[in-house]
Design an enzyme around this catalytic site. Structure first.
Site, PDB file in Angstrom:
ATOM      1  N   LYS A  24     119.845  50.006  41.582  1.00 30.26           N
ATOM      2  CA  LYS A  24     119.517  51.089  40.651  1.00 30.26           C
ATOM      3  C   LYS A  24     119.540  52.432  41.369  1.00 30.26           C
ATOM      4  CE  LYS A  24     115.007  51.987  39.871  1.00 30.26           C
ATOM      5  NZ  LYS A  24     114.572  53.386  40.046  1.00 30.26           N
ATOM      6  N   ASN A  25     118.938  52.454  42.566  1.00 32.47           N
ATOM      7  CA  ASN A  25     118.781  53.735  43.257  1.00 32.47           C
ATOM      8  C   ASN A  25     120.078  54.242  43.901  1.00 32.47           C
ATOM      9  OD1 ASN A  25     116.176  53.779  42.445  1.00 32.47           O
ATOM     10  ND2 ASN A  25     115.269  53.437  44.471  1.00 32.47           N
ATOM     11  N   CYS A 118     103.164  61.354  38.266  1.00 34.50           N
ATOM     12  CA  CYS A 118     103.365  60.098  37.556  1.00 34.50           C
ATOM     13  C   CYS A 118     102.353  59.122  38.111  1.00 34.50           C
ATOM     14  CB  CYS A 118     104.797  59.597  37.697  1.00 34.50           C
ATOM     15  SG  CYS A 118     105.212  59.119  39.359  1.00 34.50           S
ATOM     16  N   ARG A 123     104.479  64.301  42.624  1.00 32.51           N
ATOM     17  CA  ARG A 123     105.906  64.267  42.945  1.00 32.51           C
ATOM     18  C   ARG A 123     106.370  65.706  43.142  1.00 32.51           C
ATOM     19  NH1 ARG A 123     107.770  58.814  41.533  1.00 32.51           N
ATOM     20  NH2 ARG A 123     109.564  59.396  42.722  1.00 32.51           N
ATOM     21  N   ASP A 309     108.858  51.390  48.295  1.00 31.36           N
ATOM     22  CA  ASP A 309     109.202  50.604  47.104  1.00 31.36           C
ATOM     23  C   ASP A 309     108.956  49.103  47.275  1.00 31.36           C
ATOM     24  OD1 ASP A 309     109.850  52.878  45.735  1.00 31.36           O
ATOM     25  OD2 ASP A 309     112.027  52.597  45.799  1.00 31.36           O
ATOM     26  N   ARG A 401     112.700  48.877  33.812  1.00 31.88           N
ATOM     27  CA  ARG A 401     113.334  50.067  34.369  1.00 31.88           C
ATOM     28  C   ARG A 401     114.127  49.713  35.613  1.00 31.88           C
ATOM     29  NH1 ARG A 401     109.399  53.966  36.317  1.00 31.88           N
ATOM     30  NH2 ARG A 401     111.362  54.605  37.204  1.00 31.88           N
TER      31      ARG A 401
HETATM   32  C1  UD1 Z   1     113.547  57.884  45.851  1.00 35.54           C
HETATM   33  C2  UD1 Z   1     113.622  56.588  45.088  1.00 35.54           C
HETATM   34  C3  UD1 Z   1     112.239  55.989  44.911  1.00 35.54           C
HETATM   35  C4  UD1 Z   1     111.535  55.865  46.252  1.00 35.54           C
HETATM   36  C5  UD1 Z   1     111.567  57.194  47.007  1.00 35.54           C
HETATM   37  C6  UD1 Z   1     111.014  57.088  48.400  1.00 35.54           C
HETATM   38  C7  UD1 Z   1     115.538  56.812  43.615  1.00 35.54           C
HETATM   39  C8  UD1 Z   1     116.048  57.003  42.246  1.00 35.54           C
HETATM   40  N1  UD1 Z   1     114.211  56.814  43.800  1.00 35.54           N
HETATM   41  O1  UD1 Z   1     112.802  58.796  45.048  1.00 35.54           O
HETATM   42  O2  UD1 Z   1     112.373  54.700  44.309  1.00 35.54           O
HETATM   43  O3  UD1 Z   1     110.192  55.468  46.049  1.00 35.54           O
HETATM   44  O4  UD1 Z   1     112.921  57.672  47.107  1.00 35.54           O
HETATM   45  O5  UD1 Z   1     111.728  56.167  49.141  1.00 35.54           O
HETATM   46  O6  UD1 Z   1     116.287  56.609  44.544  1.00 35.54           O
HETATM   47  N2  UD1 Z   1     108.840  65.100  48.716  1.00 35.54           N
HETATM   48  C9  UD1 Z   1     108.367  66.377  48.975  1.00 35.54           C
HETATM   49  N3  UD1 Z   1     109.035  67.433  48.423  1.00 35.54           N
HETATM   50  C10 UD1 Z   1     110.155  67.278  47.666  1.00 35.54           C
HETATM   51  C11 UD1 Z   1     110.634  65.974  47.428  1.00 35.54           C
HETATM   52  C12 UD1 Z   1     109.962  64.914  47.965  1.00 35.54           C
HETATM   53  O7  UD1 Z   1     107.371  66.548  49.659  1.00 35.54           O
HETATM   54  O8  UD1 Z   1     110.712  68.281  47.214  1.00 35.54           O
HETATM   55  C13 UD1 Z   1     108.133  63.938  49.289  1.00 35.54           C
HETATM   56  C14 UD1 Z   1     107.703  62.937  48.236  1.00 35.54           C
HETATM   57  O9  UD1 Z   1     106.459  63.278  47.651  1.00 35.54           O
HETATM   58  C15 UD1 Z   1     107.623  61.663  49.042  1.00 35.54           C
HETATM   59  C16 UD1 Z   1     108.762  61.823  50.054  1.00 35.54           C
HETATM   60  O10 UD1 Z   1     109.043  63.230  50.092  1.00 35.54           O
HETATM   61  O11 UD1 Z   1     106.411  61.617  49.740  1.00 35.54           O
HETATM   62  C17 UD1 Z   1     110.006  61.057  49.694  1.00 35.54           C
HETATM   63  O12 UD1 Z   1     110.396  61.376  48.374  1.00 35.54           O
HETATM   64  P1  UD1 Z   1     111.916  61.353  47.906  1.00 35.54           P
HETATM   65  O13 UD1 Z   1     112.719  60.661  48.960  1.00 35.54           O
HETATM   66  O14 UD1 Z   1     112.330  62.689  47.472  1.00 35.54           O
HETATM   67  O15 UD1 Z   1     111.834  60.412  46.615  1.00 35.54           O
HETATM   68  P2  UD1 Z   1     112.786  60.367  45.364  1.00 35.54           P
HETATM   69  O16 UD1 Z   1     114.163  60.823  45.703  1.00 35.54           O
HETATM   70  O17 UD1 Z   1     112.106  60.981  44.216  1.00 35.54           O
END
Ligand code: UD1
Length: 422
Positions: A24-25, A118, A123, A309, A401
């Site tokens: 999915k990811n 969430c 997030r 995850d 999902r």
């Molecule tokens: C993706 C995955 C999700 C997984 C996550 C972490 C998909 C669709 N989703 O989510 O399943 O749990 O990676 O492996 O692939 N962060 C910040 N600032 C930002 C963005 C992120 O501080 O602008 C932090 C987040 O709070 C978190 C970490 O960085 O602690 C990693 O998040 P991120 O890798 O961005 O997660 P997603 O891409 O949303």
């Protein structure tokens, strides 16, 4: 929306072979890459999941044509006309924010709803914003939306090191935007997740110039246009890992085929430390839970560290270890809603901040429990497989999902698991 619940009569050892679905990811970012193409993008090995449908809906809202037949999906982005990802979709699926970079690259403008929090906690989006700004975009947060604009994006050095390490989503957004920017972009502190490397390869297949896929530093030389293409999605390492844990928690023996063991090393390592027999071959892994589970200490982190995850699922397994385990989630320090539900099944877990202490118990007992997010629901299903009596997992739409036909796949391994209307 019809609410389903999953019922599990626990205590059956799982035996047999199950095939991993496409990730999915990896599929979600691939779908957003299609927005950049001046043509049709075909994506194969796509899992049939609610999140994929939600991303398809979003692409249609943006003016693309979207079609899915079996596991093959086609996106024709030539007619894309809107640059707004509305709240209604983003709140359901946070990965919607992955369209920010593609929209900005394509239209010079993007309006993407802020995802808010969430059930797994805060997030933040600061790294996405920082990334777009580094490429020359003006970004404002207004009326609950990220509003970004750029007359032309220009290559730059983009530092994506965040307080919690790298970000998958921010890396994907910057990669997409930089592919059509003028000049060369160097991304420092890029996420190394296999799904990000896959995204880079897909962009390359569309004509982008990306180097360093799978490493901390990515170099992108912007091009004028990208073409559609045909791609196949890598296997889902999280789904595969969940089935290995199902083998372990039921004292069974399961072979997961069609997976990439090298993407799962930290998970396999954790299982081995917990006394689960694990054997990896070229594209399959066998897990056998014939010995008592041993307690372990574990910390989640960005790839190649142990994935957040998988945190909920291994928590379920460690509930039955002989001794005390400690598990810390630094990526999502509030991702512990499953803990309260596991306790309802008889687990002994205490939480202090981002850490849980799990005191192993001899057995779990079935009860109704509530799924709160995707991986939490998987953890509850795992616990249910091991619990005595019947466990009902409510709000199972969370599991739909991210897990394709989970009850069918587990049934084929001998589990007593079925779905009913809630
Ligand atoms: C993706 C995955 C999700 C997984 C996550 C972490 C998909 C669709 N989703 O989510 O399943 O749990 O990676 O492996 O692939 N962060 C910040 N600032 C930002 C963005 C992120 O501080 O602008 C932090 C987040 O709070 C978190 C970490 O960085 O602690 C990693 O998040 P991120 O890798 O961005 O997660 P997603 O891409 O949303």
């Amino acid at each position: 929306m019809a609410m389903d619940k999953i019922l599990i009569e626990g205590g059956k050892r799982l035996e047999g072979t199950v095939r991993a679905s496409g990730a999915k990811n990896a599929a979600l970012p691939a779908m957003t890459a299609a927005l950049l193409a001046d043509g049709v993008t075909t994506i194969r090995n796509v899992p049939r999941l609610r999140d994929i449908q939600a991303m398809g809906d979003l692409l249609e809202i943006l003016g693309c044509r979207f079609q899915m037949e079996e596991d093959v999906l086609r996106v024709d982005a030539r007619g894309a006309s809107s640059f707004e990802a509305p709240y209604d979709i983003v709140r359901k699926m946070r990965a919607s924010i992955y369209v920010l970079g593609p929209l900005l690259a394509r239209f010079g403008k993007a309006r993407v709803s802020l995802p808010g929090g969430c059930s797994i906690g805060d997030r933040p989006i600061d790294l996405h914003v920082r990334g777009m700004r580094s490429l020359g975009a003006r970004v404002e947060l207004k009326h609950g939306y990220i509003v970004a604009e750029a007359d032309s994006l220009r290559g730059a050095e983009v530092d994506l090191v965040g307080p919690r390490g790298s970000s998958v989503g921010a890396t994907v957004n910057v990669l997409a935007a930089a592919s059509l920017a003028r000049g060369v972009t160097r991304i420092l502190g890029a996420a190394k997740e296999p799904e990000v490397a896959e995204f880079a390869r897909i962009l390359q297949g569309m004509g982008a110039r990306v180097e360093g896929a799978g490493t901390r530093t990515l170099t992108v030389e912007g091009v004028d246009r990208l073409e559609g293409g045909e791609f196949s999605i890598i296997p889902d390492r999280i789904e595969a890992g969940t089935f290995l844990m199902a083998a372990a928690i039921t004292g069974g023996r399961v072979t997961v085929t069609g997976c990439v063991p090298s993407h799962m090393e930290s998970t396999l390592e954790a299982l081995k430390r917990a006394n689960v027999q694990v054997e990896a071959e070229d594209d399959s892994v066998i897990a056998a839970g014939t010995a008592p589970i041993k307690p372990i200490e574990l910390v989640t982190g960005p790839y190649p560290e142990f994935p957040t995850d998988m945190q909920a699922q291994i928590t379920a397994l460690l509930c039955l270890a002989r001794g005390v385990s400690r598990l810390t989630d630094h990526i999502y320090p509030d991702r512990f809603i499953h803990v309260r539900e596991l306790i309802r099944l008889g687990a002994r877990i205490t939480r202090i901040g981002a850490q849980v202490e799990i005191v192993g118990v001899d057995g779990l007992s079935g009860a109704p429990v509530m799924a709160s997010d995707l991986r939490a629901s998987a953890a509850l299903v795992l616990a249910g497989l091991a619990a005595q009596g019947v466990t009902q997992v409510l709000r199972v739409y969370h599991i739909d999902r991210g897990y394709e036909q989970i009850e069918r796949k587990l049934s084929s391994l001998g589990a007593r698991i079925w779905r009913e209307k809630e």
